[in-house]
Design a protein around this motif. Structure first.
Motif, short mmCIF file in Angstrom:
data_model
loop_
_atom_site.label_atom_id
_atom_site.label_comp_id
_atom_site.label_asym_id
_atom_site.label_seq_id
_atom_site.Cartn_x
_atom_site.Cartn_y
_atom_site.Cartn_z
N LEU A 193 0.83 -1.20 0.00
CA LEU A 193 0.00 0.00 0.00
C LEU A 193 0.87 1.25 0.00
CD1 LEU A 193 -3.26 0.60 1.76
CD2 LEU A 193 -1.43 2.18 2.28
N MET A 194 1.90 1.26 0.82
CA MET A 194 2.79 2.42 0.89
C MET A 194 3.53 2.61 -0.44
SD MET A 194 2.42 3.75 3.92
CE MET A 194 3.84 4.61 4.60
N ARG A 195 3.93 1.52 -1.07
CA ARG A 195 4.62 1.59 -2.36
C ARG A 195 3.70 2.21 -3.42
NH1 ARG A 195 6.67 -3.41 -2.91
NH2 ARG A 195 8.76 -2.77 -2.39
N GLN A 196 2.42 1.83 -3.40
CA GLN A 196 1.46 2.34 -4.38
C GLN A 196 1.07 3.79 -4.12
OE1 GLN A 196 -1.91 -0.26 -4.17
NE2 GLN A 196 -0.72 -2.08 -4.69
N THR A 197 1.06 4.20 -2.85
CA THR A 197 0.52 5.50 -2.46
C THR A 197 1.57 6.60 -2.43
OG1 THR A 197 -1.08 4.32 -1.09
CG2 THR A 197 -0.89 6.66 -0.73
N LEU A 198 2.75 6.28 -1.93
CA LEU A 198 3.79 7.30 -1.76
C LEU A 198 4.59 7.52 -3.04
CD1 LEU A 198 5.27 6.18 1.68
CD2 LEU A 198 3.53 7.92 1.27
N LYS A 199 5.22 8.68 -3.10
CA LYS A 199 6.18 8.94 -4.18
C LYS A 199 7.35 7.99 -3.98
CE LYS A 199 5.06 13.82 -4.48
NZ LYS A 199 5.56 15.20 -4.29
N PRO A 200 8.05 7.61 -5.06
CA PRO A 200 9.16 6.65 -4.92
C PRO A 200 10.20 7.04 -3.87
CG PRO A 200 8.63 6.95 -7.23
CD PRO A 200 7.81 7.96 -6.46
N GLY A 201 10.60 8.30 -3.83
CA GLY A 201 11.59 8.73 -2.84
C GLY A 201 11.06 8.64 -1.42
N SER A 202 9.79 8.99 -1.23
CA SER A 202 9.18 8.91 0.09
C SER A 202 9.07 7.46 0.54
CB SER A 202 7.79 9.55 0.07
OG SER A 202 7.88 10.92 -0.22
N PHE A 203 8.72 6.58 -0.40
CA PHE A 203 8.63 5.16 -0.06
C PHE A 203 9.99 4.63 0.36
CE2 PHE A 203 9.18 0.71 -1.26
CZ PHE A 203 8.24 0.13 -0.42
#
Length: 76
Positions: A37-47
């Motif tokens: 879920l975090m991978r899908q929701t956050l920007k790549p750098g934020s993830f």
């Protein structure tokens, strides 16, 4: 999942002292589901930043955490 629930899951995942088990208890999402879920929701750098922070962090896993301050009574 409603947008409010999604926001709450993300908030709990960012919190250092909220274990993945608490997210699973409240929302039925296992650790791998939260990561996805975090991978899908956050920007790549934020993830990447989040993943680096929580990887191996004892407080994100109830079994290895000694922190009771934020743990629900049902998790003691």
């Amino acid at each position: 999942m409603t947008s409010e629930q999604l926001d709450r899951v993300i908030e709990m995942a960012w919190e250092d002292r909220t274990p993945f088990e608490a997210i699973e208890y409240q929302f039925g999402l296992m650790e791998k589901d939260v990561i996805s879920l975090m991978r899908q929701t956050l920007k790549p750098g934020s993830f990447r930043s989040w993943r680096k922070r929580v990887s191996g962090r004892k407080t994100k896993h109830a079994a290895t955490s000694h922190a009771d301050r934020f743990r629900a009574a049902c998790h003691h």
